[in-house]
Design a protein around this motif. Structure first.
Motif, PDB file in Angstrom:
ATOM      1  N   LEU A  46      -3.188  13.317  12.367  1.00  0.00           N
ATOM      2  CA  LEU A  46      -2.987  14.454  12.870  1.00  0.00           C
ATOM      3  C   LEU A  46      -1.860  15.617  11.883  1.00  0.00           C
ATOM      4  N   ARG A  47      -1.206  14.927  11.067  1.00  0.00           N
ATOM      5  CA  ARG A  47      -0.365  15.745  10.361  1.00  0.00           C
ATOM      6  C   ARG A  47      -0.706  16.116   9.327  1.00  0.00           C
ATOM      7  N   GLU A  48      -1.503  15.323   9.005  1.00  0.00           N
ATOM      8  CA  GLU A  48      -2.453  15.448   7.542  1.00  0.00           C
ATOM      9  C   GLU A  48      -3.346  16.580   7.986  1.00  0.00           C
ATOM     10  N   ALA A  49      -4.000  15.763   8.671  1.00  0.00           N
ATOM     11  CA  ALA A  49      -5.702  17.563   8.941  1.00  0.00           C
ATOM     12  C   ALA A  49      -5.266  18.966  10.194  1.00  0.00           C
ATOM     13  N   SER A  50      -4.192  18.129  10.578  1.00  0.00           N
ATOM     14  CA  SER A  50      -3.822  19.563  11.162  1.00  0.00           C
ATOM     15  C   SER A  50      -2.707  20.147  10.975  1.00  0.00           C
ATOM     16  N   GLN A  51      -2.451  19.907  10.067  1.00  0.00           N
ATOM     17  CA  GLN A  51      -0.446  20.300  10.974  1.00  0.00           C
ATOM     18  C   GLN A  51       0.312  19.964  11.523  1.00  0.00           C
ATOM     19  N   SER A  52      -0.184  19.320  12.537  1.00  0.00           N
ATOM     20  CA  SER A  52       0.606  18.802  14.110  1.00  0.00           C
ATOM     21  C   SER A  52       1.683  18.321  13.790  1.00  0.00           C
ATOM     22  N   TRP A  53       3.246  18.410  15.102  1.00  0.00           N
ATOM     23  CA  TRP A  53       3.898  17.926  14.827  1.00  0.00           C
ATOM     24  C   TRP A  53       3.753  16.313  15.369  1.00  0.00           C
ATOM     25  N   THR A  54       3.270  15.228  15.264  1.00  0.00           N
ATOM     26  CA  THR A  54       3.605  13.984  15.738  1.00  0.00           C
ATOM     27  C   THR A  54       5.135  13.175  15.200  1.00  0.00           C
ATOM     28  N   GLU A  55       5.086  12.395  15.792  1.00  0.00           N
ATOM     29  CA  GLU A  55       6.241  11.003  15.952  1.00  0.00           C
ATOM     30  C   GLU A  55       5.640  10.418  16.464  1.00  0.00           C
ATOM     31  N   THR A  56       5.902   9.182  16.003  1.00  0.00           N
ATOM     32  CA  THR A  56       5.573   7.808  16.089  1.00  0.00           C
ATOM     33  C   THR A  56       6.992   7.002  16.183  1.00  0.00           C
ATOM     34  N   TYR A  57       6.860   6.156  17.424  1.00  0.00           N
ATOM     35  CA  TYR A  57       7.482   4.994  17.847  1.00  0.00           C
ATOM     36  C   TYR A  57       7.153   2.971  17.676  1.00  0.00           C
ATOM     37  N   PRO A  58       7.404   1.750  17.496  1.00  0.00           N
ATOM     38  CA  PRO A  58       7.297   1.352  18.650  1.00  0.00           C
ATOM     39  C   PRO A  58       8.045   1.502  19.712  1.00  0.00           C
ATOM     40  N   GLY A  84       0.950  -1.348  -0.261  1.00  0.00           N
ATOM     41  CA  GLY A  84       0.435  -0.039  -0.226  1.00  0.00           C
ATOM     42  C   GLY A  84       0.918   1.336   0.191  1.00  0.00           C
ATOM     43  N   CYS A  85       0.226   2.163  -0.345  1.00  0.00           N
ATOM     44  CA  CYS A  85       0.810   3.355   0.386  1.00  0.00           C
ATOM     45  C   CYS A  85       0.458   4.146   0.556  1.00  0.00           C
ATOM     46  N   GLY A  86       0.866   4.910   1.562  1.00  0.00           N
ATOM     47  CA  GLY A  86       0.836   5.869   2.818  1.00  0.00           C
ATOM     48  C   GLY A  86      -0.215   5.693   3.794  1.00  0.00           C
ATOM     49  N   THR A  87      -1.473   5.634   4.113  1.00  0.00           N
ATOM     50  CA  THR A  87      -2.014   5.570   5.043  1.00  0.00           C
ATOM     51  C   THR A  87      -2.211   3.376   4.906  1.00  0.00           C
ATOM     52  N   THR A 147       1.473   4.689  13.892  1.00  0.00           N
ATOM     53  CA  THR A 147       2.105   5.313  12.601  1.00  0.00           C
ATOM     54  C   THR A 147       0.691   6.355  11.940  1.00  0.00           C
ATOM     55  N   GLU A 148      -0.524   5.449  11.233  1.00  0.00           N
ATOM     56  CA  GLU A 148      -1.121   5.663  11.036  1.00  0.00           C
ATOM     57  C   GLU A 148      -2.384   7.305  11.649  1.00  0.00           C
ATOM     58  N   ALA A 149      -2.099   6.934  13.355  1.00  0.00           N
ATOM     59  CA  ALA A 149      -2.736   8.481  13.674  1.00  0.00           C
ATOM     60  C   ALA A 149      -1.596   8.834  14.040  1.00  0.00           C
ATOM     61  N   GLY A 150      -0.318   8.882  13.584  1.00  0.00           N
ATOM     62  CA  GLY A 150       0.816  10.272  13.309  1.00  0.00           C
ATOM     63  C   GLY A 150       0.539  10.782  12.081  1.00  0.00           C
ATOM     64  N   LEU A 151       0.261   9.868  11.510  1.00  0.00           N
ATOM     65  CA  LEU A 151      -0.578  10.680   9.675  1.00  0.00           C
ATOM     66  C   LEU A 151      -1.389  11.993   9.639  1.00  0.00           C
ATOM     67  N   ALA A 161      -2.539  20.557  22.774  1.00  0.00           N
ATOM     68  CA  ALA A 161      -0.503  20.098  22.740  1.00  0.00           C
ATOM     69  C   ALA A 161       0.115  20.508  21.966  1.00  0.00           C
ATOM     70  N   GLU A 162       1.370  20.281  22.659  1.00  0.00           N
ATOM     71  CA  GLU A 162       1.865  21.486  21.166  1.00  0.00           C
ATOM     72  C   GLU A 162       3.025  20.077  20.734  1.00  0.00           C
ATOM     73  N   GLN A 163       2.440  19.296  20.682  1.00  0.00           N
ATOM     74  CA  GLN A 163       2.922  17.681  20.262  1.00  0.00           C
ATOM     75  C   GLN A 163       2.744  16.613  20.766  1.00  0.00           C
ATOM     76  N   ILE A 164       3.015  15.925  20.057  1.00  0.00           N
ATOM     77  CA  ILE A 164       2.417  13.705  20.480  1.00  0.00           C
ATOM     78  C   ILE A 164       3.336  13.559  20.206  1.00  0.00           C
ATOM     79  N   THR A 165       3.715  12.696  21.065  1.00  0.00           N
ATOM     80  CA  THR A 165       3.644  11.573  20.125  1.00  0.00           C
ATOM     81  C   THR A 165       3.344  10.252  20.493  1.00  0.00           C
ATOM     82  N   PHE A 166       2.775   8.878  19.260  1.00  0.00           N
ATOM     83  CA  PHE A 166       2.701   7.669  19.293  1.00  0.00           C
ATOM     84  C   PHE A 166       2.858   6.466  19.457  1.00  0.00           C
TER      85      PHE A 166
END
Length: 293
Positions: free
Chosen positions: A198-210, A39-42, A192-196, A176-181
């Motif tokens: 937030l970035r797509e819809a609200s231009q939020s600073w998000t990061e994702t990790y195991p 797949g691509c993206g989401t 990873t999808e949650a982080g995407l 929140a200033e920043q969100i890590t999922f």
């Protein structure tokens, strides 16, 4: 109400239909088959969640790939391609390359599209198609389809989704200033999808990790006014360690897919708070179609 929020709120009904299809539709991998899901993206992140869940269930080797990184030289018993629009150029290229060589299945929201000459079978989730550019219900419905194909009962997840759609949205999350999922196992793809989202819809600073990797460096950005959000089980000691940073902490006993629906609502709430239209994120289109040259 935005189109995106309307589509988010329709997920329990979509998951019900998708689960019914997943439990009875032919074309899914047999136990023991080695598969790739592309797949691509989401769609790539949903592929990752499905593959992790399939391997954890002992069903066989399951590898997720973004389409441009799919290894043409590697042999699989079956390839599943996931594309909401059915028009994504990179997915068409994969299907064209494996046509007649590797059994394959396309999962899409729009049937009989330009991929039709190249797939062996197709599952159309037209009831989960979306008007918004931002994917929400199609992605989660595809995951519901895949989970049901593994023999999982989606009834508890559907019930949890209804709860997630009614939960109050904390203002401190919206601000929140920043969100890590974070996630573990099959919920890493969800994180990873949650982080995407937030970035797509609200231009939020998000990061994702195991989740277990968070302590190996990324926790250094945690501080008051920022949020750490965990999908699924919380590793021992992690919540206490985050508390010491002063950052907010979010976890839930809800099914992780339902918890994702809550994160989708947060994406819309943050977009609206910033005066953005969550239906039309900047620089994005419904489908990526590349020029032939």
């Amino acid at each position: 109400m935005s189109l995106t929020l309307n589509e988010i709120m329709s997920q329990p009904e979509c998951w019900t239909q998708a689960a019914e299809l997943g439990a009875k539709t032919p074309g899914f991998p047999k136990d023991g088959e080695a598969i790739a899901v592309v797949g691509c993206g989401t769609s790539w992140f949903i592929a990752a969640s499905y593959c992790a869940a399939r391997e954890a269930a002992g069903k066989g080797v399951s590898d997720p790939f973004t389409a441009t990184e799919f290894p043409r030289s590697r042999k699989y018993d079956r390839v599943i391609c996931l594309s909401r629009s059915g028009t994504t150029t990179e997915i068409i290229d994969v299907l064209r390359d494996i046509h007649g060589k590797t059994p394959n299945l396309l999962v899409t929201a729009v049937g009989n599209g330009p991929m039709a000459p190249y797939f062996d079978s197709e599952i159309v989730l037209d009831f989960a198609d979306e008007t918004s550019v931002v994917q929400t219900r199609f992605a989660t419905s595809a995951l519901a389809l895949f989970r049901a194909s593994l023999g999982q009962d989606l009834s508890p997840a559907i019930a949890d989704c209804r709860k997630a759609l009614e939960l109050p949205m904390p203002k401190e999350y919206v601000d929140a200033e920043q969100i890590t999922f974070l996630g573990t196992g099959w919920t890493i793809g969800i994180a990873t999808e949650a982080g995407l989202k937030l970035r797509e819809a609200s231009q939020s600073w998000t990061e994702t990790y195991p989740a277990m990797e968070y302590r190996h460096g990324p926790i250094s950005i945690a501080e008051p006014g920022r949020l750490t959000w965990v999908f699924g089980p919380v590793p021992t000691g992690l919540e206490a360690q985050i508390a010491k940073t002063g950052a907010m902490f979010e976890s839930s006993d809800l099914d992780p897919m339902a918890h994702l629906a809550f994160a989708q609502r947060l994406a819309v709430a943050r977009a609206e708070a910033r005066g953005l239209n969550p239906d039309t994120p900047r620089h994005l289109t419904r489908s990526v179609i590349l020029d032939e040259d």
